[in-house]
Design an enzyme around this catalytic site. Structure first.
Site, PDB file in Angstrom:
ATOM      1  N   HIS A   1       0.829  -1.184   0.000  1.00 57.40           N
ATOM      2  CA  HIS A   1       0.000   0.000   0.000  1.00 57.40           C
ATOM      3  C   HIS A   1       0.860   1.228   0.000  1.00 57.40           C
ATOM      4  O   HIS A   1       1.907   1.268   0.603  1.00 57.40           O
ATOM      5  CB  HIS A   1      -1.021  -0.013   1.128  1.00 57.40           C
ATOM      6  CG  HIS A   1      -2.329  -0.378   0.522  1.00 57.40           C
ATOM      7  ND1 HIS A   1      -3.307   0.537   0.289  1.00 57.40           N
ATOM      8  CD2 HIS A   1      -2.737  -1.532  -0.033  1.00 57.40           C
ATOM      9  CE1 HIS A   1      -4.295  -0.071  -0.353  1.00 57.40           C
ATOM     10  NE2 HIS A   1      -3.976  -1.319  -0.549  1.00 57.40           N
TER      11      HIS A   1
ATOM     12  N   LYS B   1     -15.287   5.073   3.390  1.00 57.74           N
ATOM     13  CA  LYS B   1     -15.277   6.381   2.728  1.00 57.74           C
ATOM     14  C   LYS B   1     -16.675   6.732   2.224  1.00 57.74           C
ATOM     15  O   LYS B   1     -17.054   7.885   2.116  1.00 57.74           O
ATOM     16  CB  LYS B   1     -14.292   6.321   1.555  1.00 57.74           C
ATOM     17  CG  LYS B   1     -13.947   7.668   0.989  1.00 57.74           C
ATOM     18  CD  LYS B   1     -12.990   7.541  -0.162  1.00 57.74           C
ATOM     19  CE  LYS B   1     -13.711   7.817  -1.424  1.00 57.74           C
ATOM     20  NZ  LYS B   1     -13.256   7.265  -2.620  1.00 57.74           N
TER      21      LYS B   1
END
Length: 960
Positions: free
Chosen positions: A167, A595
């Site tokens: 990531h 999100k």
């Protein structure tokens, strides 16, 4: 020593009351800091060192008194610095935070050892203590009355698959990680019991050398890493800790079993721990991951695996020098001995032909030859694309490597040498079973739309219409008729765009390479059964001999809600049920769901979706494995491992678990031997415990309350993030989001689409930006409104919420993690960013959000029954307090640097430069400014900004 004691005293003032006397953290911290400040003085002079100390003191005063004027005072000090000096200051504080992290890791390992000596539980990560494997087995047998045989059976058949992903949040360069690891080792040795004065002096010198080397290394990546770089970085953990850690851990499991009365070892082929990777396979939104990259990464992993085996097999040849053996082995050894013609001069040991009276060595030398060829063939294929070594001279399947080793094992046992067989040979067998020939299995991830494009091109080419426009029923019908048929769908003359060729070439690479290189094929943004069937058809069309298992990934709130129905439709297709043979894997994404709807609703929806998916699978008689795509941060589903596992719904793990281990979390999990051992232990123990002693199912009235809260939370979250027209502009101004892309953290772009609002921003920069300003909005937004709603409706709900907190692991973990984030947050800092960077008319929005923050925190403490944040975890509280002053300095530095970058009219009077350079005292630190010639901002500002970002990320330890 006086100064050391003054730093020591300053740090001790910050310690909460409940921390025990034998706590070594302050000592470690003070020692590293003192050494660093000496180095800073030697390299850059007294003035600069004093500046660092002054900044620290003013920031510490702000932290204790919360006096906002102190932030202005700190701001004035920092903005008056010339560009070179501000780089050195930002670098110093970032470096000090890295040192604080190292002190902490050593401290955790130290407290763990003390705890094992005393035999008591010291709370480590939370109210629920993590256990090692021995404690877990004892608890299952003694407290929960399971029979040792039951425990052994459950353990043998369970699998934890850790999936390493690159990531973009691994903000530390590898050059620095290696130096950090040496600093950590020096620190451990300096505090060991039997150290002589000379040793101490030499270690202290080594410590200073490593601290200085780390400080003198450029922290900033000047080029963006390629997926191959990310993969090499991920694989370096195998070399350094995981490779040796796995057999060591499995020995500990054997010992723990012995202690509950099982006199058998875990079979070497029991798949307790497996490793997979996304590095070089995850192409979702990353155009840099091409079919060539995937091929490279697979060959590289094969080369690394055979290299690791090669380095170990000679040790095994030394060890197995016995001449007694079984008839079966003797026959094989004689046959091999007759067929070996020549000496092998390219080996260092055993290069002459092994004599027949050392039968085990004869067998192993043949294995060594094949490993050597496997490594060389992969190397040649990697560098030039072809190899003169024929494939039959190499190992192509893991069985070919296991078979001769198993033969040796059986023979030793038959001759009464089981003790020897259970030594290095058993370790080696366990490594082969765990790592195979490819070290890790590579998952491929691709967006469902890209498959639709390919099929659309095919149906258009065949003249049967546009696949894209067909309804789901028509798509399924066509896909199934093709899957049941035999004819090839398209020839080489299919018109292809670059994107389509890319998807098809990826399938060709899967077909070309050995099957054991690959794990799952993951479809992101999956919504319907046709998404899965499409991949099955493309695998067949591209001649993939052993098709990869296809795993749909559900992320957005609406997709999670619809997932159980989609899975039921998929399982009701006869062709598909035959294809999967009773096993299916489903991935659930934590980042995008958070999100999209905020943390509370996302967490609850993920919980419910898992329960329902498991139920659907049970109805169809399918064993379902859940693959959890958790980030390192709380906003993306992170948090302490054992708690996360133990808080999953009952029956959802059932002995098989897949979890992503991302970016910066890889370092925290495998950066050092002890950490690596603890990680393997945690996952294994928690998975076993969850399966044999599932957590309580929530009461119906708890569910009803949480359902109601989730609706309110989503409403509140979306009303601000998606419906407040000024929000996007406010977000861009109040955080360093726009500048994030310059950090060169990862190989993939931070946006899915170049223009657009929050929807197109990836989950990682979205969280990263809010973490930088210590406001953590995505984590807590929605909780306050939900609590307020149910308490205003009926005050008795408070009692129910407290009952949920005390009796339901899932709810407790959700609340505890948000509480931890509040402990790391600081609305005063967020207000400073607003004051400097946000336009007059948008400031009321910031004030409204900060009022919401304070109110949410108050309500959360009420529900948890805490007076203060983290009152149940004094150790975590201490660790956070010790680093606050460093982070605050970096925040102030970042906010003012952003002001200078964004506002061309903002001018400050600079003081003369402070920093001296050793080589030429007349030269300022301005040399540092020249490291970044491509910057579009005024000299030094961009580097200062990037250093503050990295420092804050290191300090908060949950970057994106």
């Amino acid at each position: 020593m006086e100064r050391l004691s003054s730093i020591d005293a300053q740090l001790r003032m910050l310690v909460p009351g409940k921390v025990s006397e034998d706590d070594k953290l302050i000592e470690y911290d003070a020692l590293l800091l003192d050494r660093f400040l000496d180095i800073l003085q030697d390299l850059h002079g007294d003035d600069l060192k004093e500046m660092v100390q002054e900044c620290y003191e003013v920031a510490a005063e702000y932290e204790t008194k919360h006096d906002l004027q102190k932030l202005d005072e700190l701001g004035k000090m920092i903005t008056s610095l010339d560009p070179g000096d501000s780089i050195v200051i930002a670098k110093s504080f970032s470096h000090m935070l890295n040192l604080a992290n190292l002190a902490e890791e050593v401290q955790i390992a130290y407290r763990r050892r003390i705890k094992l000596k005393k035999g008591d539980f010291a709370d480590e990560n939370s109210a629920i203590t993590e256990s090692d494997i021995e404690e877990t087995l004892k608890r299952l047998v003694v407290d929960l009355k399971k029979s040792p045989a039951e425990v052994f059976d459950a353990l043998k058949s369970q699998t934890v698959d850790l999936v390493l992903t690159a990531h973009p949040t691994q903000s530390v360069r590898r050059s620095l990680l290696q130096k950090h690891s040496r600093i950590r080792n020096c620190l451990v040795q300096l505090y060991s019991k039997d150290i002589t004065p000379d040793d101490k002096q030499e270690l202290d010198e080594a410590l200073q050398r490593e601290i200085q080397a780390a400080f003198r290394t450029d922290e900033i990546r000047r080029t963006q890493p390629t997926p191959q770089d990310e993969m090499r970085a991920g694989m370096s953990y195998f070399h350094e800790t995981i490779w040796k850690g796995v057999p060591k851990f499995l020995r500990r499991v054997d010992t723990a079993l012995k202690n509950i009365g099982i006199n058998e070892r875990v079979p070497y082929n029991a798949p307790l721990i497996q490793f997979s990777s996304w590095m070089g396979g995850d192409r979702d939104g990353n155009p840099r991951v091409t079919p060539e990259v995937t091929r490279d990464v697979c060959l590289l992993a094969r080369m690394m695996a055979s290299n690791l085996y090669c380095s170990q097999i000679e040790d095994l040849m030394f060890e197995l020098s016995m001449w007694r053996c079984s008839d079966e082995l003797r026959m094989r050894a004689d046959e091999l001995h007759r067929s070996t013609k020549k000496d092998a001069k390219h080996y260092i040991e055993f290069w002459k032909k092994v004599p027949p009276n050392e039968p085990y060595r004869v067998i192993l030398s043949d294995v060594r030859d094949k490993l050597y060829n496997t490594r060389e063939r992969s190397r040649e294929l990697l560098s030039s694309g072809h190899s003169d070594i024929p494939e039959e001279a190499t190992l192509t399947t893991v069985e070919q490597l296991l078979e001769p080793l198993e033969l040796c094992y059986r023979s030793l046992c038959a001759c009464g040498d089981r003790v020897i067989a259970d030594g290095s040979l058993l370790d080696f067998l366990r490594q082969v079973s765990t790592f195979g020939l490819s070290l890790v299995r590579l998952d491929i991830r691709q967006e469902s739309d890209r498959h639709t494009d390919v099929l659309d091109a095919i149906t258009t080419y065949l003249g049967i219409g546009s696949y894209r426009e067909w309804p789901e029923e028509r798509r399924q019908e066509w896909l199934l008729s093709e899957l049941n048929g035999k004819r090839p769908l398209f020839g080489p003359d299919l018109p292809k765009t670059e994107e389509i060729a890319d998807v098809l070439d990826t399938f060709h690479v899967i077909a070309e390479l050995p099957a054991d290189n690959f794990g799952a094929y993951i479809i992101s943004m999956a919504t319907a059964p046709s998404d899965v069937l499409a991949v099955e058809l493309l695998q067949r069309e591209c001649h993939v001999k052993t098709p990869l298992r296809v795993v749909p990934l559900f992320e957005k709130l609406a997709d999670l809600e619809a997932a159980p129905a989609a899975l039921a439709r998929l399982f009701s297709i006869d062709w598909y049920r035959q294809r999967i043979n009773g096993k299916q894997e489903v991935m659930i994404g934590y980042s995008d769901s958070g999100k999209d709807a905020g943390r509370l609703s996302a967490a609850w929806q993920l919980y419910k979706a898992q329960e329902e998916l498991i139920k659907v699978a049970k109805d169809f008689g399918v064993k379902l494995t859940m693959f959890h795509g958790r980030g390192g941060t709380v906003g993306r589903g992170g948090g302490p491992t054992h708690l996360a596992i133990l808080s999953q719904p009952p029956d959802t793990i059932h002995g098989s678990l897949r979890v992503t281990v991302q970016g910066e979390v890889i370092e925290q999990s495998f950066g050092e031997e002890h950490l690596s051992f603890r990680t393997l232990q945690r996952f294994t123990a928690a998975t076993l415990e969850h399966g044999m002693h599932p957590p309580n199912a929530p009461k119906p009235e708890w569910r009803t309350l949480l359902d109601e809260m989730a609706v309110v939370a989503t409403e509140e979250y979306r009303s601000i993030v998606f419906q407040e027209p000024r929000f996007v502009e406010y977000f861009r101004l109040a955080t360093p989001e726009t500048e994030y892309g310059r950090m060169n953290i990862g190989s993939r772009p931070s946006k899915r689409k170049p223009s657009g609002g929050i929807e197109s921003l990836r989950a990682i920069p979205w969280i990263f930006a809010w973490t930088q300003t210590r406001f953590h909005l995505p984590v807590w937004l929605g909780f306050g409104g939900a609590f307020k709603h149910v308490l205003q409706k009926d005050i008795r709900n408070l009692h129910m919420l407290q009952e949920m907190y005390n009796e339901w692991p899932f709810f407790r973990v959700t609340i505890d993690l948000v509480e931890m984030v509040f402990a790391k947050g600081n609305p005063g800092i967020a207000a400073l960013y607003d004051k400097l960077l946000v336009s007059e008319e948008l400031r009321p929005l910031g004030e409204k959000l900060r009022a919401n923050y304070e109110e949410t925190q108050k309500l959360l403490l009420q529900v948890a029954g805490h007076r203060d944040l983290l009152e149940g975890d004094p150790y975590l509280k201490q660790r956070l307090r010790l680093r606050d002053a460093y982070i605050t300095t970096l925040n102030v530095c970042q906010a003012y640097t952003l002001k200078r970058i964004r506002d061309p009219d903002y001018h400050v009077a600079l003081r003369p430069h402070l920093s001296k350079e050793i080589m030429d005292p007349t030269k300022a630190a301005s040399e540092l400014v020249k490291l970044n010639p491509g910057s579009e901002y005024a000299p030094g500002l961009e580097d200062t900004l990037i250093l503050t970002m990295k420092g804050i990320a290191a300090g908060l330890q949950n970057t994106g």
